[in-house]
Scaffold this motif. Structure first.
Motif, mmCIF file in Angstrom:
data_model
loop_
_atom_site.group_PDB
_atom_site.id
_atom_site.type_symbol
_atom_site.label_atom_id
_atom_site.label_comp_id
_atom_site.label_asym_id
_atom_site.label_seq_id
_atom_site.Cartn_x
_atom_site.Cartn_y
_atom_site.Cartn_z
ATOM 1 N N GLY A 264 0.785 -1.224 0.000
ATOM 2 C CA GLY A 264 0.000 0.000 0.000
ATOM 3 C C GLY A 264 0.821 1.279 0.000
ATOM 4 O O GLY A 264 0.262 2.368 -0.069
ATOM 5 N N ASP A 265 2.159 1.182 0.088
ATOM 6 C CA ASP A 265 2.994 2.375 0.114
ATOM 7 C C ASP A 265 3.021 3.087 -1.230
ATOM 8 O O ASP A 265 3.001 2.452 -2.286
ATOM 9 C CB ASP A 265 4.439 2.025 0.506
ATOM 10 C CG ASP A 265 4.633 1.963 2.009
ATOM 11 O OD1 ASP A 265 3.825 2.577 2.724
ATOM 12 O OD2 ASP A 265 5.589 1.316 2.464
ATOM 13 N N ILE A 270 4.651 7.950 1.692
ATOM 14 C CA ILE A 270 5.882 7.855 2.499
ATOM 15 C C ILE A 270 6.356 9.253 2.880
ATOM 16 O O ILE A 270 6.761 9.505 4.018
ATOM 17 C CB ILE A 270 6.966 7.087 1.721
ATOM 18 C CG1 ILE A 270 6.545 5.620 1.548
ATOM 19 C CG2 ILE A 270 8.311 7.176 2.427
ATOM 20 C CD1 ILE A 270 7.432 4.828 0.606
ATOM 21 N N ALA A 271 6.318 10.175 1.896
ATOM 22 C CA ALA A 271 6.741 11.559 2.175
ATOM 23 C C ALA A 271 5.875 12.189 3.253
ATOM 24 O O ALA A 271 6.372 12.845 4.171
ATOM 25 C CB ALA A 271 6.687 12.378 0.890
ATOM 26 N N LYS A 272 4.560 11.965 3.164
ATOM 27 C CA LYS A 272 3.639 12.532 4.158
ATOM 28 C C LYS A 272 3.874 11.912 5.523
ATOM 29 O O LYS A 272 3.824 12.598 6.549
ATOM 30 C CB LYS A 272 2.201 12.295 3.700
ATOM 31 C CG LYS A 272 1.159 12.914 4.625
ATOM 32 C CD LYS A 272 -0.245 12.692 4.072
ATOM 33 C CE LYS A 272 -1.309 13.296 4.983
ATOM 34 N NZ LYS A 272 -2.674 13.062 4.449
ATOM 35 N N ARG A 273 4.144 10.629 5.529
ATOM 36 C CA ARG A 273 4.326 9.920 6.794
ATOM 37 C C ARG A 273 5.529 10.458 7.569
ATOM 38 O O ARG A 273 5.468 10.619 8.790
ATOM 39 C CB ARG A 273 4.524 8.424 6.509
ATOM 40 C CG ARG A 273 4.752 7.577 7.757
ATOM 41 C CD ARG A 273 4.909 6.115 7.398
ATOM 42 N NE ARG A 273 4.989 5.281 8.567
ATOM 43 C CZ ARG A 273 5.185 3.972 8.545
ATOM 44 N NH1 ARG A 273 5.313 3.346 7.372
ATOM 45 N NH2 ARG A 273 5.252 3.283 9.660
ATOM 46 N N PHE A 274 6.610 10.783 6.863
ATOM 47 C CA PHE A 274 7.831 11.244 7.524
ATOM 48 C C PHE A 274 8.001 12.761 7.456
ATOM 49 O O PHE A 274 9.066 13.279 7.792
ATOM 50 C CB PHE A 274 9.052 10.548 6.927
ATOM 51 C CG PHE A 274 9.118 9.077 7.242
ATOM 52 C CD1 PHE A 274 9.486 8.644 8.502
ATOM 53 C CD2 PHE A 274 8.780 8.131 6.284
ATOM 54 C CE1 PHE A 274 9.538 7.294 8.801
ATOM 55 C CE2 PHE A 274 8.834 6.774 6.569
ATOM 56 C CZ PHE A 274 9.210 6.354 7.839
ATOM 57 N N ASN A 275 6.942 13.452 6.992
ATOM 58 C CA ASN A 275 6.949 14.924 6.962
ATOM 59 C C ASN A 275 8.110 15.470 6.134
ATOM 60 O O ASN A 275 8.825 16.387 6.552
ATOM 61 C CB ASN A 275 7.001 15.487 8.387
ATOM 62 C CG ASN A 275 6.614 16.947 8.437
ATOM 63 O OD1 ASN A 275 5.851 17.429 7.598
ATOM 64 N ND2 ASN A 275 7.143 17.673 9.402
ATOM 65 N N ILE A 276 8.301 14.890 4.961
ATOM 66 C CA ILE A 276 9.299 15.372 4.018
ATOM 67 C C ILE A 276 8.610 15.540 2.667
ATOM 68 O O ILE A 276 7.453 15.157 2.490
ATOM 69 C CB ILE A 276 10.499 14.394 3.893
ATOM 70 C CG1 ILE A 276 10.011 12.990 3.487
ATOM 71 C CG2 ILE A 276 11.284 14.338 5.199
ATOM 72 C CD1 ILE A 276 11.138 11.985 3.295
ATOM 73 N N THR A 277 9.318 16.094 1.687
ATOM 74 C CA THR A 277 8.724 16.310 0.376
ATOM 75 C C THR A 277 9.023 15.119 -0.535
ATOM 76 O O THR A 277 9.999 14.388 -0.332
ATOM 77 C CB THR A 277 9.278 17.586 -0.271
ATOM 78 O OG1 THR A 277 10.688 17.418 -0.513
ATOM 79 C CG2 THR A 277 9.054 18.795 0.639
ATOM 80 N N TRP A 413 -3.658 6.487 7.458
ATOM 81 C CA TRP A 413 -2.385 6.471 8.163
ATOM 82 C C TRP A 413 -1.192 6.432 7.203
ATOM 83 O O TRP A 413 -0.203 5.738 7.411
ATOM 84 C CB TRP A 413 -2.328 5.286 9.141
ATOM 85 C CG TRP A 413 -3.573 5.200 9.961
ATOM 86 C CD1 TRP A 413 -4.072 6.150 10.775
ATOM 87 C CD2 TRP A 413 -4.515 4.123 9.981
ATOM 88 N NE1 TRP A 413 -5.248 5.757 11.323
ATOM 89 C CE2 TRP A 413 -5.556 4.508 10.875
ATOM 90 C CE3 TRP A 413 -4.581 2.879 9.375
ATOM 91 C CZ2 TRP A 413 -6.621 3.694 11.137
ATOM 92 C CZ3 TRP A 413 -5.654 2.068 9.643
ATOM 93 C CH2 TRP A 413 -6.660 2.472 10.509
ATOM 94 N N GLY A 414 -1.317 7.145 6.063
ATOM 95 C CA GLY A 414 -0.202 7.263 5.131
ATOM 96 C C GLY A 414 -0.040 6.088 4.195
ATOM 97 O O GLY A 414 0.987 5.978 3.510
ATOM 98 N N ARG A 415 -1.034 5.185 4.109
ATOM 99 C CA ARG A 415 -0.924 4.029 3.230
ATOM 100 C C ARG A 415 -2.188 3.876 2.401
ATOM 101 O O ARG A 415 -3.252 4.369 2.768
ATOM 102 C CB ARG A 415 -0.702 2.735 4.031
ATOM 103 C CG ARG A 415 0.566 2.756 4.869
ATOM 104 C CD ARG A 415 0.727 1.423 5.603
ATOM 105 N NE ARG A 415 1.916 1.423 6.419
ATOM 106 C CZ ARG A 415 3.137 1.229 5.955
ATOM 107 N NH1 ARG A 415 3.314 0.993 4.659
ATOM 108 N NH2 ARG A 415 4.181 1.252 6.763
ATOM 109 N N VAL A 416 -2.061 3.185 1.272
ATOM 110 C CA VAL A 416 -3.214 2.870 0.435
ATOM 111 C C VAL A 416 -3.355 1.349 0.386
ATOM 112 O O VAL A 416 -2.456 0.658 -0.074
ATOM 113 C CB VAL A 416 -3.065 3.427 -0.994
ATOM 114 C CG1 VAL A 416 -4.255 3.010 -1.837
ATOM 115 C CG2 VAL A 416 -2.943 4.944 -0.968
#
Length: 514
Positions: A264-265, A270-277, A413-416
């Motif tokens: 689902g990643d 992944i960028a949203k989950r770790f607060n990066i671009t 939660w940052g996944r699909v």
């Protein structure tokens, strides 16, 4: 001559002898001489007496002058204090209280400069010695000015340590406790009760899910690492207030991280989950492609890693719109394969309960607890022509009995996640609806997978099977055995990955499963 003799005679007479004069004249002469001698003796005595009196006066005068001088010197002898720093004299003071006053003024000045810290003046090695001297030169102002330049202060504080690593300094134990509670609160969501919100018990439109998960209860919140608090003497410029310390704990420092892609990643997730671009992800991983991302791929990331891990266990509720059951009635009046809706259905609403375990706000474990029907759906009645084996009805049964959902559908939660993950003690997998097997084999990520085409726009996927019991082209009735649950492909344990797709688009199976 006669006088000499007289004196001698007198001397003789004084010795007890009898004087015999030769004539009266001579005796008169001797008497006059005696009178003269007498007067001379008396004058000598007066001179001696005057000299004695003069000497006594001089003694008295000297005594008076000496006493006056002593009084003068005494009156001008002053007590003062020598100021010593590490045993070396730096000046003197009129009064010892001047030193105490300087200390207090200096301490207050440091406290005013650093109001967020408890300041202590460093006075070790500073002492005074009392002295007395005649008209000493005392310059208290110069001494105090010199001493003022030497006085330093430090902050009394406590050091917060995480597994032996110093993270920050705060002023006291009470502040440290407030920081740790603030760190927990930072990752702990508000519950519905604290927000004062109530979920509406009404059905939503069939085109949307009613609401995102709302936290019903926070079961526990704890910091995984060992946190100790150590008293120290600190630089006041490094003493943090509560907000600054919480920021230091929750932001952490940027460090390299090797991330393994999971089911689902996506790059954006992944960028949203770790607060990066996303640009940072692509820059650190030139070969990464959004559409070619595979489970198990490794990505080099540089992300802020907090010094503590706050583990929360939460109970959450999600409202899900349920699709109506489709009741199919056979009719000889319709051509084979033709369908006619004779009564439109209505959607229902149910609540799904989950237990989530999070680490610093990110879900690491999801457990389905059950569901509650809020509003029943109204079945749709459809007439269908001659039944054709392999054609689905649009009604889907659970593909395993006694199923428990371990991971739900959708972007969360940052996944699909395109389907649902089901676990059960009965590992036999069954066709959710009648249809024809369009694929039976191995696909990337799915492992052993079976795809059933239900010939009505729907397809179902059955992934991670340990064995397959059907073949391509085989027509199946609803409930027919498809295979055995397993953990092939990119799987974290024995379970069934189940998908329903309508016209090629994955939809939430929970809307259809009864």
């Amino acid at each position: 001559m006669n006088g000499f003799k007289f004196m001698r005679r007198v001397g003789k007479l004084q010795d007890g002898q009898t004087a015999t004069g030769e004539s009266g004249v001579e005796q008169v002469s001797n008497a006059a001489s005696d009178t003269k001698v007498f007067h001379q003796a008396t004058g000598a005595r007066k001179v001696r007496r005057s000299w004695i009196l003069a000497s006594a006066g001089l003694v008295l005068l000297a005594t008076f002058l000496i006493g006056a001088e002593k009084k003068y010197v005494g009156a001008n002898t002053v007590a003062y204090y020598r100021v010593m720093v590490q045993g070396q004299e730096i000046g003197n003071l009129n009064e010892e209280a001047q030193l105490d006053k300087l200390f207090e003024e200096k301490r207050q000045a440091y406290q005013a400069k650093y109001p967020g810290a408890v300041m202590v003046l460093q006075t070790e090695g500073i002492s005074t010695e009392s002295e007395k001297a005649y008209k000493p030169e005392i310059d208290s102002a110069a001494t105090l000015k010199k001493l003022d330049g030497l006085l330093k202060a430090y902050a009394v504080g406590v050091q917060l340590m995480v597994d032996g690593k110093a993270v920050g300094v705060v002023k006291d134990q009470e502040t440290a406790n407030a920081v740790l509670q603030g760190v927990k609160n930072y990752y702990t969501p508000q519950t519905k009760a604290s927000k004062g919100a109530n979920l509406k018990k009404t059905a939503a439109s069939s085109s949307a899910i009613a609401s995102a998960k709302a936290v019903d209860k926070v079961e526990s919140t704890k910091i995984r690492e060992a946190v100790t608090i150590v008293p120290i003497k600190a630089d006041p410029n490094k003493v943090l207030d509560v907000a600054e310390a919480i920021k230091a704990f929750t932001e952490g420092e940027e460090e390299p991280l090797l991330y393994t892609v999971e089911e689902g990643d996506t790059i954006s997730g992944i960028a949203k989950r770790f607060n990066i671009t996303q640009a940072e992800v692509f820059r650190n991983n030139p070969g990464a492609k959004e559409l070619a991302l595979q489970i198990g791929d490794e990505l080099q990331l540089k992300v802020a890693q907090p010094d503590v891990t706050v583990v929360t266990v939460e109970q959450v509720t999600e409202q899900v719109v349920t699709e109506p059951e489709v009741i199919v009635r056979k009719s000889d009046l319709l051509p084979a394969g033709k369908r006619k809706v004779v009564r439109a259905g209505q959607t229902g609403l149910k609540e799904m309960q989950y237990r989530l375990t999070k680490e610093n706000g990110l879900v690491v474990q999801e457990e389905w607890l059950g569901q509650t029907v809020v509003k029943d759906s109204l079945p749709e009645v459809v007439y269908s022509g001659t039944k054709v084996v392999g054609e689905g009805t649009g009604m889907f049964a659970w593909p395993v009995t006694g199923a428990v959902t371990s991971s739900s559908f959708g972007e969360r939660w940052g996944r699909v996640h395109k389907g649902v993950d089901l676990v059960s003690g009965n590992r036999t997998i069954m066709a959710a609806d009648a249809g024809t097997v369009s694929f039976a084999g191995v696909q990337s990520g799915y492992g052993n997978v079976v795809i059933i085409n239900h010939l009505n726009g729907y397809e179902t996927y059955y992934g991670h099977m340990s064995s397959i019991s059907v073949s391509v082209g085989q027509r199946l009735e609803q409930g027919a055995k498809v295979g055995i649950m397993g953990s092939t492909g990119r799987s974290t344990g024995t379970h069934l990955h189940f998908e329903i797709r309508k016209n090629g688009t994955a939809i939430n199976p929970m809307k259809y499963l009864k």
